[in-house]
Design a protein around this motif. Structure first.
Motif, PDB file in Angstrom:
ATOM      1  N   ALA A   1       0.835  -1.203   0.000  1.00  0.00           N
ATOM      2  CA  ALA A   1       0.000   0.000   0.000  1.00  0.00           C
ATOM      3  C   ALA A   1       0.868   1.251   0.000  1.00  0.00           C
ATOM      4  N   HIS A   2       1.939   1.237   0.783  1.00  0.00           N
ATOM      5  CA  HIS A   2       2.858   2.377   0.824  1.00  0.00           C
ATOM      6  C   HIS A   2       3.511   2.587  -0.536  1.00  0.00           C
ATOM      7  N   ARG A   3       3.900   1.521  -1.167  1.00  0.00           N
ATOM      8  CA  ARG A   3       4.539   1.597  -2.490  1.00  0.00           C
ATOM      9  C   ARG A   3       3.583   2.135  -3.548  1.00  0.00           C
ATOM     10  N   LEU A   4       2.303   1.786  -3.428  1.00  0.00           N
ATOM     11  CA  LEU A   4       1.303   2.181  -4.423  1.00  0.00           C
ATOM     12  C   LEU A   4       0.619   3.511  -4.092  1.00  0.00           C
ATOM     13  N   PHE A   5       0.928   4.075  -2.915  1.00  0.00           N
ATOM     14  CA  PHE A   5       0.309   5.330  -2.474  1.00  0.00           C
ATOM     15  C   PHE A   5      -1.207   5.197  -2.339  1.00  0.00           C
ATOM     16  N   VAL A   6      -1.644   4.077  -1.778  1.00  0.00           N
ATOM     17  CA  VAL A   6      -3.063   3.870  -1.484  1.00  0.00           C
ATOM     18  C   VAL A   6      -3.173   3.405  -0.041  1.00  0.00           C
ATOM     19  N   SER A   7      -4.367   3.484   0.518  1.00  0.00           N
ATOM     20  CA  SER A   7      -4.565   3.014   1.884  1.00  0.00           C
ATOM     21  C   SER A   7      -4.636   1.490   1.896  1.00  0.00           C
ATOM     22  N   GLN A   8      -4.287   0.899   3.035  1.00  0.00           N
ATOM     23  CA  GLN A   8      -4.335  -0.559   3.130  1.00  0.00           C
ATOM     24  C   GLN A   8      -5.758  -1.100   2.978  1.00  0.00           C
ATOM     25  N   PRO A   9      -6.772  -0.473   3.596  1.00  0.00           N
ATOM     26  CA  PRO A   9      -8.145  -0.976   3.388  1.00  0.00           C
ATOM     27  C   PRO A   9      -8.557  -0.945   1.921  1.00  0.00           C
ATOM     28  N   SER A  10      -8.160   0.115   1.213  1.00  0.00           N
ATOM     29  CA  SER A  10      -8.499   0.205  -0.207  1.00  0.00           C
ATOM     30  C   SER A  10      -7.808  -0.897  -0.996  1.00  0.00           C
TER      31      SER A  10
ATOM     32  N   THR B   1      -2.017  12.862  -2.592  1.00  0.00           N
ATOM     33  CA  THR B   1      -1.863  11.470  -2.172  1.00  0.00           C
ATOM     34  C   THR B   1      -0.872  10.721  -3.053  1.00  0.00           C
ATOM     35  N   ASP B   2      -0.506  11.309  -4.195  1.00  0.00           N
ATOM     36  CA  ASP B   2       0.488  10.699  -5.079  1.00  0.00           C
ATOM     37  C   ASP B   2       1.661  11.657  -5.246  1.00  0.00           C
ATOM     38  N   PRO B   3       2.657  11.584  -4.374  1.00  0.00           N
ATOM     39  CA  PRO B   3       3.792  12.513  -4.455  1.00  0.00           C
ATOM     40  C   PRO B   3       4.648  12.334  -5.697  1.00  0.00           C
ATOM     41  N   THR B   4       4.435  11.240  -6.463  1.00  0.00           N
ATOM     42  CA  THR B   4       5.184  11.057  -7.708  1.00  0.00           C
ATOM     43  C   THR B   4       4.469  11.688  -8.895  1.00  0.00           C
ATOM     44  N   ALA B   5       3.271  12.234  -8.676  1.00  0.00           N
ATOM     45  CA  ALA B   5       2.498  12.921  -9.727  1.00  0.00           C
ATOM     46  C   ALA B   5       2.259  12.049 -10.954  1.00  0.00           C
ATOM     47  N   GLY B   6       2.052  10.755 -10.731  1.00  0.00           N
ATOM     48  CA  GLY B   6       1.731   9.859 -11.839  1.00  0.00           C
ATOM     49  C   GLY B   6       2.893   9.042 -12.361  1.00  0.00           C
ATOM     50  N   LEU B   7       4.106   9.274 -11.869  1.00  0.00           N
ATOM     51  CA  LEU B   7       5.265   8.510 -12.344  1.00  0.00           C
ATOM     52  C   LEU B   7       5.210   7.056 -11.880  1.00  0.00           C
ATOM     53  N   ALA B   8       4.844   6.848 -10.613  1.00  0.00           N
ATOM     54  CA  ALA B   8       4.859   5.488 -10.061  1.00  0.00           C
ATOM     55  C   ALA B   8       3.921   4.555 -10.810  1.00  0.00           C
ATOM     56  N   SER B   9       2.808   5.083 -11.297  1.00  0.00           N
ATOM     57  CA  SER B   9       1.839   4.269 -12.031  1.00  0.00           C
ATOM     58  C   SER B   9       2.074   4.320 -13.539  1.00  0.00           C
ATOM     59  N   ALA B  10       3.142   5.003 -13.956  1.00  0.00           N
ATOM     60  CA  ALA B  10       3.489   5.150 -15.378  1.00  0.00           C
ATOM     61  C   ALA B  10       2.407   5.878 -16.167  1.00  0.00           C
ATOM     62  N   GLU B  11       1.595   6.692 -15.489  1.00  0.00           N
ATOM     63  CA  GLU B  11       0.585   7.485 -16.190  1.00  0.00           C
ATOM     64  C   GLU B  11       1.228   8.625 -16.967  1.00  0.00           C
TER      65      GLU B  11
ATOM     66  N   ARG C   1       7.637  18.086  -5.905  1.00  0.00           N
ATOM     67  CA  ARG C   1       8.414  18.444  -4.728  1.00  0.00           C
ATOM     68  C   ARG C   1       9.406  17.337  -4.395  1.00  0.00           C
ATOM     69  N   LEU C   2      10.586  17.734  -3.975  1.00  0.00           N
ATOM     70  CA  LEU C   2      11.617  16.788  -3.571  1.00  0.00           C
ATOM     71  C   LEU C   2      11.847  16.896  -2.063  1.00  0.00           C
ATOM     72  N   PRO C   3      12.202  15.760  -1.442  1.00  0.00           N
ATOM     73  CA  PRO C   3      12.257  14.408  -2.003  1.00  0.00           C
ATOM     74  C   PRO C   3      10.875  13.774  -1.994  1.00  0.00           C
ATOM     75  N   PHE C   4      10.738  12.607  -2.650  1.00  0.00           N
ATOM     76  CA  PHE C   4       9.477  11.883  -2.617  1.00  0.00           C
ATOM     77  C   PHE C   4       9.767  10.391  -2.498  1.00  0.00           C
ATOM     78  N   PRO C   5       8.822   9.594  -1.984  1.00  0.00           N
ATOM     79  CA  PRO C   5       9.052   8.158  -1.787  1.00  0.00           C
ATOM     80  C   PRO C   5       9.386   7.451  -3.096  1.00  0.00           C
ATOM     81  N   GLY C   6      10.376   6.566  -3.056  1.00  0.00           N
ATOM     82  CA  GLY C   6      10.760   5.811  -4.242  1.00  0.00           C
ATOM     83  C   GLY C   6      11.537   6.623  -5.256  1.00  0.00           C
ATOM     84  N   GLN C   7      12.098   7.738  -4.838  1.00  0.00           N
ATOM     85  CA  GLN C   7      12.772   8.662  -5.755  1.00  0.00           C
ATOM     86  C   GLN C   7      13.932   8.007  -6.501  1.00  0.00           C
TER      87      GLN C   7
END
Length: 227
Positions: free
Chosen positions: A24-33, A128-138, A145-151
């Motif tokens: 969930a942390h890697r995907l930037f979503v909540s665990q329940p979701s 909720t997505d500090p990568t602005a769409g990079l992590a999902s390849a959108e 903003r720097l730094p961000f998770p998975g940078q």
């Protein structure tokens, strides 16, 4: 049967991490979701993909079968999307509100001069997505903003650091100071550094956009024009 590729990405992350919280942390979503989406995928397929325990998530036999096939499916889909977008000559650029706001029009204009046959599609991401769409390849490139998770998984260049200010009541003990340095602990303030980040295989158009970001922000610092 049609399955949303987003569900497959969620499944792949859980399989790789072996843990819902980390996935969930890697995907930037909540665990329940994430749990809800996994149950939805299992319902669609009619099989159980994981066994759950206090130590984490373990793939079932059916889960192992799917885990072996999902990565190449997603890779082929990402390639198809990237090639299709390149053929349309539209560069999708992610951004977070407040990141390079003043410089963005100049950056887009510089890119248009260098790539007149391309269009820029600016896509604002939620906080909720500090990568602005990079992590999902959108998007293949983003201003954020720097730094961000998975940078470390992306190419990253710092563009500039924004000054900060403190708004105080005129009666505040520090109100008479011109500068406030290490006087009081400050928490909850987002990083003031703005940067541009891109996917490893972003393509030449994205690379040109990155160069425009660097050139424009440099010219704004020196007061020179851009080509």
């Amino acid at each position: 049967m049609d399955v949303d590729t987003r569900l497959l990405r969620y499944f792949a992350a859980i399989a790789e991490e072996g843990n819902l919280t980390r996935a969930a942390h890697r995907l930037f979503v909540s665990q329940p979701s994430l749990t809800k989406q996994l149950k939805h995928l299992e319902s669609q397929l009619g099989v159980r993909l994981f066994t759950r325990s206090s130590t984490g998530m373990t793939l079932t036999e059916a889960g192992h079968t799917l885990a072996a096939r999902v990565p190449p499916v997603l890779a082929d889909w990402d390639t198809a999307v990237r090639d299709t977008r390149s053929a349309a000559r539209v560069l999708r650029v992610g951004f977070l509100a407040g990141a390079a706001n003043e410089a963005t029009p100049d950056i887009v204009a510089a890119f248009a001069r260098r790539r007149p046959d391309w269009q820029v599609d600016l896509r604002q991401a939620s906080w909720t997505d500090p990568t602005a769409g990079l992590a999902s390849a959108e998007v293949p490139v983003a201003v954020l903003r720097l730094p961000f998770p998975g940078q470390d998984a992306f190419g990253v260049r710092s563009l500039f650091t924004e000054p900060r200010c403190a708004a105080l009541s005129s009666a505040h003990p520090l109100a008479h100071r011109d500068e406030i340095v290490d006087c009081v602990p400050v928490t909850g303030i987002s990083p003031s550094e703005v940067g541009v980040a891109w996917l490893p295989d972003a393509g030449e158009a994205a690379a040109e956009f990155v160069r425009c970001c660097l050139d424009v922000t440099q010219s704004r610092r020196t007061g020179c024009g851009t080509r």
